[in-house]
Scaffold this motif. Structure first.
Motif, PDB file in Angstrom:
ATOM      1  N   ALA A 160       0.832  -1.196   0.000  1.00  0.00           N
ATOM      2  CA  ALA A 160       0.000   0.000   0.000  1.00  0.00           C
ATOM      3  C   ALA A 160       0.870   1.251   0.000  1.00  0.00           C
ATOM      4  N   VAL A 161       0.412   2.274  -0.718  1.00  0.00           N
ATOM      5  CA  VAL A 161       1.106   3.569  -0.740  1.00  0.00           C
ATOM      6  C   VAL A 161       0.254   4.545   0.060  1.00  0.00           C
ATOM      7  N   PRO A 162       0.759   5.102   1.153  1.00  0.00           N
ATOM      8  CA  PRO A 162      -0.069   5.937   2.039  1.00  0.00           C
ATOM      9  C   PRO A 162      -0.480   7.261   1.390  1.00  0.00           C
ATOM     10  N   SER A 163      -1.709   7.658   1.657  1.00  0.00           N
ATOM     11  CA  SER A 163      -2.207   8.951   1.183  1.00  0.00           C
ATOM     12  C   SER A 163      -1.814  10.040   2.182  1.00  0.00           C
ATOM     13  N   PRO A 164      -2.065  11.306   1.829  1.00  0.00           N
ATOM     14  CA  PRO A 164      -1.754  12.388   2.778  1.00  0.00           C
ATOM     15  C   PRO A 164      -2.525  12.322   4.086  1.00  0.00           C
ATOM     16  N   VAL A 165      -3.652  11.608   4.129  1.00  0.00           N
ATOM     17  CA  VAL A 165      -4.410  11.543   5.378  1.00  0.00           C
ATOM     18  C   VAL A 165      -4.066  10.307   6.216  1.00  0.00           C
ATOM     19  N   HIS A 166      -3.171   9.478   5.721  1.00  0.00           N
ATOM     20  CA  HIS A 166      -2.816   8.279   6.477  1.00  0.00           C
ATOM     21  C   HIS A 166      -1.922   8.651   7.657  1.00  0.00           C
ATOM     22  N   ARG A 167      -2.273   8.142   8.830  1.00  0.00           N
ATOM     23  CA  ARG A 167      -1.498   8.407  10.035  1.00  0.00           C
ATOM     24  C   ARG A 167      -1.109   7.074  10.675  1.00  0.00           C
ATOM     25  N   PRO A 168       0.170   6.682  10.590  1.00  0.00           N
ATOM     26  CA  PRO A 168       0.576   5.399  11.188  1.00  0.00           C
ATOM     27  C   PRO A 168       0.259   5.303  12.668  1.00  0.00           C
ATOM     28  N   GLU A 169       0.318   6.443  13.380  1.00  0.00           N
ATOM     29  CA  GLU A 169       0.033   6.398  14.820  1.00  0.00           C
ATOM     30  C   GLU A 169      -1.441   6.083  15.083  1.00  0.00           C
ATOM     31  N   VAL A 170      -2.326   6.483  14.179  1.00  0.00           N
ATOM     32  CA  VAL A 170      -3.736   6.126  14.311  1.00  0.00           C
ATOM     33  C   VAL A 170      -3.926   4.647  14.014  1.00  0.00           C
ATOM     34  N   LEU A 171      -3.326   4.175  12.922  1.00  0.00           N
ATOM     35  CA  LEU A 171      -3.436   2.754  12.568  1.00  0.00           C
ATOM     36  C   LEU A 171      -2.942   1.869  13.707  1.00  0.00           C
ATOM     37  N   ALA A 172      -1.903   2.310  14.413  1.00  0.00           N
ATOM     38  CA  ALA A 172      -1.334   1.499  15.498  1.00  0.00           C
ATOM     39  C   ALA A 172      -2.306   1.298  16.649  1.00  0.00           C
ATOM     40  N   THR A 173      -3.323   2.119  16.764  1.00  0.00           N
ATOM     41  CA  THR A 173      -4.300   1.987  17.848  1.00  0.00           C
ATOM     42  C   THR A 173      -5.461   1.069  17.476  1.00  0.00           C
ATOM     43  N   LEU A 174      -5.505   0.583  16.229  1.00  0.00           N
ATOM     44  CA  LEU A 174      -6.643  -0.181  15.735  1.00  0.00           C
ATOM     45  C   LEU A 174      -6.249  -1.643  15.522  1.00  0.00           C
ATOM     46  N   THR A 175      -7.251  -2.501  15.558  1.00  0.00           N
ATOM     47  CA  THR A 175      -7.023  -3.922  15.315  1.00  0.00           C
ATOM     48  C   THR A 175      -8.136  -4.468  14.445  1.00  0.00           C
ATOM     49  N   GLY A 204      -9.130   2.837   3.591  1.00  0.00           N
ATOM     50  CA  GLY A 204      -9.674   4.172   3.336  1.00  0.00           C
ATOM     51  C   GLY A 204      -8.618   5.231   3.160  1.00  0.00           C
ATOM     52  N   THR A 205      -7.447   5.046   3.785  1.00  0.00           N
ATOM     53  CA  THR A 205      -6.398   6.069   3.715  1.00  0.00           C
ATOM     54  C   THR A 205      -5.271   5.698   2.749  1.00  0.00           C
ATOM     55  N   CYS A 206      -5.447   4.593   2.019  1.00  0.00           N
ATOM     56  CA  CYS A 206      -4.385   4.182   1.094  1.00  0.00           C
ATOM     57  C   CYS A 206      -4.864   3.836  -0.314  1.00  0.00           C
ATOM     58  N   TYR A 207      -6.134   3.492  -0.481  1.00  0.00           N
ATOM     59  CA  TYR A 207      -6.538   2.912  -1.768  1.00  0.00           C
ATOM     60  C   TYR A 207      -6.332   3.884  -2.928  1.00  0.00           C
ATOM     61  N   HIS A 208      -6.657   5.178  -2.733  1.00  0.00           N
ATOM     62  CA  HIS A 208      -6.579   6.116  -3.851  1.00  0.00           C
ATOM     63  C   HIS A 208      -5.133   6.323  -4.292  1.00  0.00           C
ATOM     64  N   THR A 209      -4.238   6.551  -3.350  1.00  0.00           N
ATOM     65  CA  THR A 209      -2.842   6.782  -3.697  1.00  0.00           C
ATOM     66  C   THR A 209      -2.215   5.521  -4.273  1.00  0.00           C
ATOM     67  N   THR A 210      -2.573   4.366  -3.738  1.00  0.00           N
ATOM     68  CA  THR A 210      -2.051   3.108  -4.268  1.00  0.00           C
ATOM     69  C   THR A 210      -2.498   2.902  -5.707  1.00  0.00           C
ATOM     70  N   THR A 211      -3.772   3.198  -5.990  1.00  0.00           N
ATOM     71  CA  THR A 211      -4.290   3.066  -7.354  1.00  0.00           C
ATOM     72  C   THR A 211      -3.600   4.047  -8.288  1.00  0.00           C
ATOM     73  N   ALA A 212      -3.424   5.299  -7.841  1.00  0.00           N
ATOM     74  CA  ALA A 212      -2.773   6.307  -8.675  1.00  0.00           C
ATOM     75  C   ALA A 212      -1.321   5.927  -8.957  1.00  0.00           C
ATOM     76  N   ALA A 213      -0.618   5.400  -7.953  1.00  0.00           N
ATOM     77  CA  ALA A 213       0.768   4.989  -8.151  1.00  0.00           C
ATOM     78  C   ALA A 213       0.852   3.828  -9.139  1.00  0.00           C
ATOM     79  N   ALA A 214      -0.086   2.894  -9.046  1.00  0.00           N
ATOM     80  CA  ALA A 214      -0.092   1.775  -9.990  1.00  0.00           C
ATOM     81  C   ALA A 214      -0.364   2.256 -11.410  1.00  0.00           C
ATOM     82  N   LEU A 215      -1.266   3.217 -11.566  1.00  0.00           N
ATOM     83  CA  LEU A 215      -1.539   3.783 -12.889  1.00  0.00           C
ATOM     84  C   LEU A 215      -0.278   4.407 -13.479  1.00  0.00           C
ATOM     85  N   ALA A 216       0.401   5.221 -12.680  1.00  0.00           N
ATOM     86  CA  ALA A 216       1.609   5.879 -13.164  1.00  0.00           C
ATOM     87  C   ALA A 216       2.667   4.850 -13.548  1.00  0.00           C
TER      88      ALA A 216
END
Length: 455
Positions: A317-332, A342-354
């Motif tokens: 996954a390629v993180p978007s500008p709204v991705h926060r690793p510290e937030v992800l670390a609190t979730l399971t 939700g915070t990676c799909y768009h940037t990951t898709t755009a990177a794959a397109l490029a």
């Protein structure tokens, strides 16, 4: 991937804090942004034998992550944990667009397992009665319903009843999308969808070429003051007018118009490289190749690909500008999976397109350039260090180094102008004077802004 109100919005970072209510405002850098290493020695291509393979690494990781997270493209699955989207199948629509380019470029045929599973999901979504009810409204999201139907058809899953419904709504101008007062990017987008899908466009809708010439891409945007939403509008105008890099761009104003747009994209690429905005970085990399006149690459383009490759998570996954690793670390569990998607799909898709559009480039075009100084990241202290070094050393520096500094100047001026930082801007203009660049754009315009701010 567009900025218009009718388009599923790309991720945007939260508003940046200001140092005071009327002082400079430098957006915080994302977690993946590297520390400033502008004074470090330039990279050695031989030290990284796979350096030219950065796009392939990004693409392979992105497809691996998409395959593992395909269930989250299902609208109902998204809505279990994430806020409902105005156009519910928005992520799925972006995935279909990627699959089309992958098929076209010979990267991944539509008959492969991942496209097959994705097309099953898209066909299931289109068969849901809620999709046709939403389509029938003919509202602001009608072009995206139409686009999903036509992409399914293009990828071998025709929906004849839905196609007929789209044609009827188009003939009735449902939603008023054909009207000349509608934003130009909306109309350009719709015309592109129609042409790509083989639908006859109503006579009142101008051609892609005519609409492009009314867009921000063709109207000499002021790179110093181009907003994030305007930058997304520019990238998407280039996407649609070139069919994601397949066709040459026709701005209708001779070679100078193309050169101006290439320079704008070059500066914007460096701006968002300094900011660590991987989302716009991916989109601008695609634009860079779509507009390129030769396989030759700039130092910023090469650095951008290596930045994307380094910033990608181990899962691809390629993180978007709204991705926060510290937030992800609190979730399971599913909550963590939903947040990550939700915070990676768009940037990951755009990177794959490029990356997919680079499939047929000559080898060794993206190896790091030797002797090229790294630009500073988007922080005032780092930029001040750069400016003072240039001012002190420009008179005796070799021509190659002066050229590299001149190339880095416009993006840094843009960062200082957009941060409304007169101190940093003044130091950069001193550096510009040392480089003999004050009489040229954008230093000339930056100096006028500084005078207007401080007088």
């Amino acid at each position: 991937m567009s900025t218009t109100p009718a388009t599923p919005a790309p991720p945007s970072p939260p508003p940046a804090p200001s140092s005071s209510s009327d002082g400079p405002s430098w957006p915080p850098l994302p977690a993946h942004a590297a520390t400033d290493d502008a004074d470090a020695p330039p990279p050695d291509p031989e030290a990284a034998p796979d350096a030219d393979a950065a796009p392939e690494r990004v693409l392979a990781g992105a497809l691996r992550w998409i395959d593992a997270n395909l269930e989250w493209f299902r609208p109902r699955r998204w809505e279990e944990y994430l806020p409902p989207r105005p156009f519910r199948p928005g992520p799925l629509l972006e995935l279909l667009g990627l699959l089309r380019v992958l098929d076209r470029e010979g990267v991944l045929p539509r008959t492969a397992p991942l496209p097959g599973r994705a097309l099953d999901l898209a066909a299931e979504t289109a068969a849901d009665p809620a999709f046709e009810r939403s389509l029938r409204r003919g509202d602001a999201y009608f072009p995206y319903h139409l686009n999903l139907v036509m992409l399914l058809e293009h990828l071998g899953r025709p929906q004849p009843a839905l196609r007929a419904r789209c044609e009827a709504l188009l003939a009735a101008d449902a939603g008023g999308h054909l009207r000349p007062y509608k934003p130009v990017l909306n109309r350009l987008e719709l015309r592109y969808f129609l042409d790509r899908g083989g639908l006859t466009a109503p006579p009142s809708l101008p051609t892609v070429e005519a609409l492009l010439r009314e867009s921000v891409a063709a109207l000499g945007p002021d790179v110093l003051q181009l907003t994030e939403s305007e930058t997304y509008a520019l990238t998407h105008a280039v996407f649609y007018a070139t069919d994601f890099g397949r066709h040459r761009l026709d701005l209708g104003d001779g070679p100078r118009a193309g050169a101006r747009l290439r320079e704008t994209v070059r500066v914007l690429l460096a701006v968002h490289l300094a900011r660590g905005n991987l989302d716009l970085l991916a989109e601008l990399l695609l634009c860079t190749r779509a507009l390129a006149k030769s396989p030759e690459t700039s130092p910023a383009e090469r650095t951008a690909w290596h930045t994307l490759a380094r910033a990608a998570r181990p899962d691809g996954a390629v993180p978007s500008p709204v991705h926060r690793p510290e937030v992800l670390a609190t979730l399971t569990g599913d909550k963590a999976a939903a947040y990550l998607f939700g915070t990676c799909y768009h940037t990951t898709t755009a990177a794959a397109l490029a990356a997919a559009t680079l499939r047929h480039r000559p080898p060794d075009t993206l190896r790091p350039a030797t002797g090229t100084p790294r630009p500073p990241r988007a922080e005032p202290a780092a930029i001040l260090t750069w400016a003072r070094r240039v001012a002190a050393e420009a008179a005796t520096a070799p021509t190659t180094l002066r050229t590299a500094w001149r190339d880095q100047l416009a993006p840094l001026l843009t960062l200082a102008v957009q941060a409304r930082d007169p101190h940093v801007l003044a130091e950069l203009l001193t550096a510009a004077e040392s480089l003999g660049a004050t009489a040229h754009s954008p230093a000339r315009e930056a100096a006028a802004l500084l005078t207007a701010w401080t007088d």
